[in-house]
Design a protein around this motif. Structure first.
Motif, PDB file in Angstrom:
ATOM      1  N   ASP A 205      46.931  47.250  20.657  1.00  0.00           N
ATOM      2  CA  ASP A 205      46.473  47.861  21.902  1.00  0.00           C
ATOM      3  C   ASP A 205      46.055  46.817  22.936  1.00  0.00           C
ATOM      4  N   HIS A 206      45.421  45.744  22.468  1.00  0.00           N
ATOM      5  CA  HIS A 206      44.912  44.742  23.408  1.00  0.00           C
ATOM      6  C   HIS A 206      46.030  44.057  24.179  1.00  0.00           C
ATOM      7  N   GLU A 209      47.096  46.519  26.885  1.00  0.00           N
ATOM      8  CA  GLU A 209      46.080  46.531  27.943  1.00  0.00           C
ATOM      9  C   GLU A 209      46.170  45.270  28.802  1.00  0.00           C
ATOM     10  N   ARG A 232      46.460  56.851  28.327  1.00  0.00           N
ATOM     11  CA  ARG A 232      45.423  56.558  27.335  1.00  0.00           C
ATOM     12  C   ARG A 232      45.136  55.062  27.268  1.00  0.00           C
ATOM     13  N   SER A 235      43.096  54.106  30.276  1.00  0.00           N
ATOM     14  CA  SER A 235      41.733  54.634  30.198  1.00  0.00           C
ATOM     15  C   SER A 235      40.905  53.876  29.159  1.00  0.00           C
ATOM     16  N   ASP A 236      41.472  53.701  27.954  1.00  0.00           N
ATOM     17  CA  ASP A 236      40.731  53.022  26.893  1.00  0.00           C
ATOM     18  C   ASP A 236      40.487  51.556  27.232  1.00  0.00           C
ATOM     19  N   GLY A 237      41.425  50.956  27.954  1.00  0.00           N
ATOM     20  CA  GLY A 237      41.256  49.560  28.323  1.00  0.00           C
ATOM     21  C   GLY A 237      40.379  49.341  29.539  1.00  0.00           C
ATOM     22  N   ARG A 271      31.374  47.198  26.790  1.00  0.00           N
ATOM     23  CA  ARG A 271      31.238  48.645  26.616  1.00  0.00           C
ATOM     24  C   ARG A 271      29.853  48.984  26.065  1.00  0.00           C
ATOM     25  N   PRO A 277      32.596  55.889  32.432  1.00  0.00           N
ATOM     26  CA  PRO A 277      33.972  55.936  31.928  1.00  0.00           C
ATOM     27  C   PRO A 277      34.959  55.399  32.963  1.00  0.00           C
ATOM     28  N   ASN A 278      36.201  55.235  32.523  1.00  0.00           N
ATOM     29  CA  ASN A 278      37.239  54.695  33.401  1.00  0.00           C
ATOM     30  C   ASN A 278      37.452  55.576  34.632  1.00  0.00           C
TER      31      ASN A 278
END
Length: 628
Positions: A205-206, A209, A232, A235-237, A271, A277-278
């Motif tokens: 994932d990194h 991102e 996603r 948003s998560d990143g 975090r 949130p994003n």
């Protein structure tokens, strides 16, 4: 497989000779084929098929035919279909029986063939140069093709990957250009990989991102619409947060807004429960863009909120110099004092005394204040306590200007000299070199790691090497003495008592532009990446478009963006940033021109009009899209 057709419209060759030659070759081939047909019977040269037992051409005839075909330009024999189709006829003529019975049977076969031609496809593959030529072969039935295809697939599956690749390469090499196009269209979607979706599936994932974090705002908006998985990852990143942080790090305007509107506290943090949130940063971005556009519009239109500090000097009135930050303003006055003001309340916090003459110049950092005076001395003060730490006595007349940075200090004087000092600490300051060359008072100096730049009443700007203190060059152009100057990168901007402002390239010494508009001596000048702001003895402050001034095609009438008139006396000194101008004058006032906190009724407002946002985020993003 390929269908050979007479594509006469696609093979134009320049010149009447080539066209005549093509027609000649066509007639010659028809003549040769018709001769064979006269001996062996009537044969169609267009739709004759091959029988299974008679499908080979005499090798000598095939070689001769290939030699003929390959000797012609490709554009010629592709256009002259009779040459290609004659090859079919030559194959068939070689295998024809000599009896009339067979001739009649052949005629019947031709008739049947013409009937089946509508329903069945003919295929032709041509390979020139080092390959063979296979002429028109009509498929007998669709069923045979399916059987052959399945057999080929079964054999193909049994081979190794390298053998499969080699086989496919051989097949492709036998195809024509338009078949390559079809294959390319088929392969292109197969070669496209959604790596942003694939990387998280592999636990990376990194990386996904990090790739998307390099996108600008418009691209990031588009990426969110690709699919839910991309949304996603964004948003998560927290990629909108990272985009805003990148802008704050690199753009002073963004940094200033983050500090003034208190959303800086939500940046540059890992975090935690305190980090929104994003979606918060996604909605914040267009609001920042709208703020920036409003500030730029305020500068262009001259909309500002004005605050005034009355210095109330006891004897001589006038504020000769100043510097400010977010908390305070430090000013040097004609009455020999240095006053420190609270920037928020505008109250005087402290008065420093010690000079016996007017304070003509000053600069401060986190530790010290350094001032120069008409009493010929330079004094160093503790910025917190106001205590005098050091007094430098070198110049014979008034110290008109000074600058210090990174352990180096440069002062200039009415005595026509420039002094270069090594500044190890507030109490350890030693003279390195005295620069002499001007023929009148040196009114201003500026420097960086490469050059020291000085301007004088002798109408010249002189450039010196910072490291060696050697003279480099002189910039000539002003008609009268030069009162102010700023130097950064290759650009020097100077103001003179000839009422003009000049822009110079320090490397070549060329004057890039002359700005005219002030009615009296230009006493102070500053510039950043967008603007030049100047103040003059006519009491006016002018805002100029720097980028337009550097463009030789820009009309002179478009260079001055706005003229601000509030001072009732000569403007002695000014500084500005993205949000404000702070100026001082002979009228004993300090004015704060605020282009951020502007209200429609002219009264101070705690926030910019751009902070009154619409409830519909879509409208904001449409606004951003127009700006980007």
């Amino acid at each position: 497989m390929q269908y050979i057709k007479n594509t006469a419209g696609g093979i134009f060759v320049d010149g009447t000779f080539i066209l005549t030659f093509c027609l000649f070759v066509r007639g010659l081939c028809l003549f040769v084929v018709s001769g064979f047909a006269g001996v062996h019977g009537r044969v169609s040269i267009f739709t004759v098929g091959r029988e299974q037992n008679n499908n080979n051409m005499d090798p000598d005839m095939e070689d001769k035919t290939l030699e003929l075909m390959c000797s012609l330009p490709r554009s010629v024999w592709l256009g002259c279909s009779s040459v290609a189709e004659s090859l079919c006829a030559l194959r068939c003529l070689q295998s024809l029986p000599t009896s009339r019975a067979h001739d009649q049977n052949m005629m019947g076969m031709e008739s049947q063939t013409n009937t089946d031609e509508v329903l069945q496809k003919k295929t032709s593959v041509y390979k020139l140069g080092n390959g063979s030529v296979v002429a028109s072969r009509k498929r007998l039935s669709q069923g045979n093709f399916e059987t052959e295809k399945e057999l080929c697939i079964q054999l193909f599956d049994q081979w190794s990957e390298s053998d499969q690749v080699e086989f496919v390469e051989r097949l492709i090499s036998r195809m024509c250009h338009y078949q390559h196009g079809h294959i390319n269209s088929y392969l292109k979607p197969m070669l496209q990989r959604d790596f942003i979706t694939a990387l998280p599936a592999q636990g990376l994932d990194h990386i996904a991102e990090n790739i998307l974090s390099f996108l600008d705002a418009r691209s990031l908006c588009s990426a969110e619409l690709v699919c839910r998985e991309w949304q996603r990852v964004i948003s998560d990143g927290m990629l909108w947060k990272k985009l805003i942080e990148r802008m704050v790090r690199t753009d002073p305007l963004w940094k200033g807004l983050s500090e003034r509107h208190q959303w800086e506290k939500y940046l540059f943090k890992n975090r935690t429960n305190e980090v929104p949130p994003n979606s918060y940063y996604h909605s914040l971005y267009p609001k920042i863009i709208q703020d920036i556009e409003t500030i730029e519009a305020n500068w262009r239109c001259g909309r500002h909120n004005l605050q005034r500090i009355q210095c109330r000097s006891e004897n001589s009135k006038g504020v000769y110099c100043l510097q400010y930050d977010d908390e305070k303003i430090i000013s040097g006055l004609r009455d020999n004092s240095i006053k420190i003001w609270d920037k928020q309340t505008l109250e005087c916090l402290k008065v420093l005394t010690g000079h016996t003459g007017s304070v003509l110049c000053l600069q401060y950092d986190d530790r010290v204040i350094v001032t120069g005076s008409s009493d010929s001395t330079v004094r160093v003060w503790d910025v917190s306590s106001g205590e005098v730490l050091n007094t430098l006595i070198h110049h014979n007349e008034a110290v008109l200007h000074l600058r210090f940075c990174n352990g180096l200090m440069v002062t200039c004087s009415k005595d026509r000299s420039i002094a270069v000092w090594d500044m190890a600490s507030a109490t350890d300051i030693s003279l390195r070199r005295v620069l002499v060359g001007h023929r009148a008072a040196v009114n201003v100096v500026d420097f960086d790691d490469k050059y020291i730049v000085s301007a004088s009443g002798d109408r010249t700007i002189k450039v010196w090497s910072t490291s060696t203190c050697e003279f480099v060059r002189t910039l000539n152009g002003h008609k009268r003495g030069i009162a102010c100057l700023q130097y950064r990168d290759r650009l020097v901007v100077s103001g003179s008592s000839d009422n003009t402002i000049r822009l110079w390239d320090i490397e070549c010494g060329a004057c890039l532009r002359v700005l005219e508009g002030h009615e009296e001596l230009v006493r102070c000048i500053r510039f950043d990446n967008k603007r030049i702001v100047s103040g003059a003895y006519d009491g006016k402050i002018k805002v100029w478009d720097l980028q337009a001034a550097l463009d030789p095609r820009a009309p002179a009438s478009t260079l001055c963006l706005r003229t601000l008139v509030e001072h009732s006396g000569r403007v002695f000194r000014l500084q500005f940033d993205e949000f404000q101008i702070i100026s001082s004058s002979h009228d004993d006032t300090i004015l704060i021109w605020d282009f951020l906190n502007v209200s429609t009724n002219g009264q101070p407002d705690g926030r910019s009009p751009s902070r009154t946002y619409t409830n519909t985020e879509t409208n904001l993003w449409m606004y951003v899209d127009r700006l980007l």
